[in-house]
Design an enzyme around this catalytic site. Structure first.
Site, PDB file in Angstrom:
ATOM      1  N   LYS A 123       0.524  -1.204   0.521  1.00 12.89           N
ATOM      2  CA  LYS A 123       0.518   0.063   0.016  1.00 12.89           C
ATOM      3  C   LYS A 123       0.646   1.493  -0.126  1.00 12.89           C
ATOM      4  O   LYS A 123       0.269   2.391  -0.569  1.00 12.89           O
ATOM      5  CB  LYS A 123      -1.599   0.220   1.005  1.00 12.89           C
ATOM      6  CG  LYS A 123      -2.618  -0.942   1.361  1.00 12.89           C
ATOM      7  CD  LYS A 123      -3.141  -0.486   2.178  1.00 12.89           C
ATOM      8  CE  LYS A 123      -4.584  -1.938   1.478  1.00 12.89           C
ATOM      9  NZ  LYS A 123      -5.773  -1.376   3.183  1.00 12.89           N
ATOM     10  N   LYS A 206      -4.505 -10.138  -7.149  1.00 12.82           N
ATOM     11  CA  LYS A 206      -5.781  -9.732  -6.461  1.00 12.82           C
ATOM     12  C   LYS A 206      -6.983  -8.832  -6.713  1.00 12.82           C
ATOM     13  O   LYS A 206      -6.525  -7.345  -6.885  1.00 12.82           O
ATOM     14  CB  LYS A 206      -5.429  -9.481  -4.720  1.00 12.82           C
ATOM     15  CG  LYS A 206      -7.086  -9.867  -4.515  1.00 12.82           C
ATOM     16  CD  LYS A 206      -6.351  -9.517  -2.634  1.00 12.82           C
ATOM     17  CE  LYS A 206      -6.231  -8.058  -2.212  1.00 12.82           C
ATOM     18  NZ  LYS A 206      -6.334  -7.487  -1.056  1.00 12.82           N
ATOM     19  N   LYS A 209     -10.596  -3.752  -4.310  1.00 12.02           N
ATOM     20  CA  LYS A 209     -11.880  -2.437  -4.470  1.00 12.02           C
ATOM     21  C   LYS A 209     -11.137  -1.508  -4.782  1.00 12.02           C
ATOM     22  O   LYS A 209     -11.693  -0.201  -5.500  1.00 12.02           O
ATOM     23  CB  LYS A 209     -12.586  -2.481  -3.038  1.00 12.02           C
ATOM     24  CG  LYS A 209     -12.535  -1.771  -2.069  1.00 12.02           C
ATOM     25  CD  LYS A 209     -13.077  -2.457  -0.668  1.00 12.02           C
ATOM     26  CE  LYS A 209     -12.419  -3.169   0.338  1.00 12.02           C
ATOM     27  NZ  LYS A 209     -13.789  -2.695   1.075  1.00 12.02           N
TER      28      LYS A 209
HETATM   29  P1  AMP Z   1     -10.997  -5.920   2.817  1.00 11.66           P
HETATM   30  O1  AMP Z   1     -11.296  -5.443   1.838  1.00 11.66           O
HETATM   31  O2  AMP Z   1      -9.479  -5.672   2.626  1.00 11.66           O
HETATM   32  O3  AMP Z   1     -11.416  -4.861   4.560  1.00 11.66           O
HETATM   33  O4  AMP Z   1     -11.336  -7.552   2.973  1.00 11.66           O
HETATM   34  C1  AMP Z   1     -11.582  -7.738   3.804  1.00 11.66           C
HETATM   35  C2  AMP Z   1     -12.277  -9.233   3.885  1.00 11.66           C
HETATM   36  O5  AMP Z   1     -12.264 -10.132   2.282  1.00 11.66           O
HETATM   37  C3  AMP Z   1     -10.520  -9.711   4.186  1.00 11.66           C
HETATM   38  O6  AMP Z   1     -11.310 -11.150   4.784  1.00 11.66           O
HETATM   39  C4  AMP Z   1     -10.003 -10.606   3.141  1.00 11.66           C
HETATM   40  O7  AMP Z   1      -9.212 -10.982   2.799  1.00 11.66           O
HETATM   41  C5  AMP Z   1     -11.406 -10.777   2.475  1.00 11.66           C
HETATM   42  N1  AMP Z   1     -10.403 -10.460   0.563  1.00 11.66           N
HETATM   43  C6  AMP Z   1     -10.879  -9.242   0.384  1.00 11.66           C
HETATM   44  N2  AMP Z   1     -10.218  -9.162  -1.085  1.00 11.66           N
HETATM   45  C7  AMP Z   1     -10.361 -10.537  -1.519  1.00 11.66           C
HETATM   46  C8  AMP Z   1     -10.422 -10.834  -2.505  1.00 11.66           C
HETATM   47  N3  AMP Z   1      -9.340 -11.122  -3.514  1.00 11.66           N
HETATM   48  N4  AMP Z   1      -9.673 -12.656  -2.688  1.00 11.66           N
HETATM   49  C9  AMP Z   1     -10.480 -13.018  -1.369  1.00 11.66           C
HETATM   50  N5  AMP Z   1     -10.869 -13.099  -0.297  1.00 11.66           N
HETATM   51  C10 AMP Z   1     -10.844 -11.185  -0.719  1.00 11.66           C
END
Ligand code: AMP
Ligand code: TRP
Length: 349
Positions: A123, A206, A209
């Site tokens: 990041k 990955k 968002k």
């Molecule tokens: P975040 O959007 O970074 O707050 O992630 C929230 C949850 O979604 C966490 O458990 C991440 O590991 C999961 N997550 C986010 N992006 C992915 C992805 N591309 N594949 C699988 N899990 C994801």
């Protein structure tokens, strides 16, 4: 990292997880997290789910948008099957124990540990002098989220494994330094066919968002046509699908689509290959798009309905925060006692 004594205390099984309301949620969040959060409610274990708004502001968030995104994320949890009566659902900033325990953990975690965090490196990129101090301390606040509830299990996507391991190190060092067996050594739960959903434009990155390309991801708010178009245009190679999952090894884009199909259909990748092996993407992509629309359309419709009534979402998050606080505050109080803080105010908190 620390060689602490094995744990003697038996902690009640408890699940905690969180998602940042820092933008619209994606298919990656749904398959890696939300869908599994809903499934975990059926295992007879207490489940606590948090919209981590304090984590979100580690990078700039416009205040009005942050509020909107927090409502949207709350709606996404409920629309994905998280039942606010069976689970505790709340936003982090309404329970002060997170920030307070986070400070204590800032004094437990070592700089050397933080310097190894790959998410920070990704990041911050080249701008390590310009990013916020909060972005650097982020994983210690995450440890506080988890340990303020003595949570024993944390369902997350693959990308969060290192942060849960840091949480274990913090718990062990705290226990060791203060000669207590107070915090549990939490287990990450990284399960299923889609623990790492990849970008539709680049199967080695990955799905996120924050990716500048909207075509790289499926948003939970995308309509049926948009979902179909994005899958149709998803990057693939010219070969048909292989006859076995081993054949996907060096084909990240194809593997990603097979994994997404498997996770949406509650199948294993091998079962998907048994059905589609030998077929081209001309057949597989439309089938995947239809499946995704069938699964995601009811969620996005329910999200729209829930977001129209923010007073009800306020009520749900407020009630969740009260229930969360009732668990976290006594744990924080005991942590303060262990550390040696005087707590002499007469007014009960
Ligand atoms: P975040 O959007 O970074 O707050 O992630 C929230 C949850 O979604 C966490 O458990 C991440 O590991 C999961 N997550 C986010 N992006 C992915 C992805 N591309 N594949 C699988 N899990 C994801
Ligand atoms: N760091 C997680 C992410 O970006 C979000 C998060 C914050 C979290 N606190 C947590 C996840 C506690 C699980 C448990 O995905």
């Amino acid at each position: 990292m620390t060689d602490a004594a094995p744990q003697k205390t038996t902690f009640k099984p408890r699940i905690f997880s969180g998602i940042q309301p820092s933008g619209g949620l994606t298919l990656g969040n749904y398959l890696g997290a939300l869908k599994r959060f809903a499934e975990k409610q059926n295992e007879g274990i207490e489940t606590i789910y948090c919209l981590v708004d304090l984590h979100a502001i580690t990078v700039w968030q416009d205040p009005d948008r942050l509020r909107q995104q927090t409502y949207e994320a709350a709606a996404a949890f409920i629309a994905s099957g998280v039942d606010p009566r069976r689970s505790i659902l709340f936003n982090q900033s309404q329970v002060s124990a997170h920030a307070e325990l986070g400070w204590i953990f800032n004094c437990v975690a070592r700089l050397g540990w933080m310097n190894r965090m790959t998410q920070f490196k990704d990041k911050a990129g080249k701008h390590t002098e310009q990013v916020s101090l909060g972005l650097y301390a982020y994983p210690s606040l995450m440890a506080a989220d988890i340990l303020a509830y003595h949570a024993t299990m944390v369902p997350v996507g693959e990308d969060q494994k290192q942060h849960v391991e840091l949480t274990r190190d913090i718990a062990q060092k705290f226990n060791h330094d203060y000669g207590v067996d107070f915090f549990p050594v939490t287990e990450p739960l990284i399960e299923g066919a889609a623990t790492r959903v990849m970008s539709l434009r680049d199967g080695t990155r990955k799905m996120s968002k924050s990716d500048p390309s909207d075509a790289s991801r499926i948003n939970l708010t995308d309509d049926a046509d948009t979902i179909a178009t994005k899958f149709r245009k998803a990057k693939t190679d010219p070969e048909p699908l292989p006859d076995s999952v081993e054949g996907l090894q060096d084909r990240p884009d194809a593997r990603n689509l097979v994994n997404i199909y498997a996770a949406l259909a509650d199948l294993t990748p091998a079962e998907v290959i048994a059905q589609y092996g030998g077929q081209g993407f001309g057949a597989f992509k439309p089938a995947l798009a239809d499946l995704a629309v069938a699964k995601l359309e009811p969620i996005s419709a329910e999200m729209k309905r829930l977001m129209a009534d923010t007073a009800e979402l306020d009520r749900i998050l407020g009630d969740g925060a009260d229930r969360a606080d009732a668990i976290a505050q006594p744990i924080l109080d005991r942590a303060y006692d262990i550390v040696g803080m005087i707590r002499s105010r007469a007014r009960a908190r």
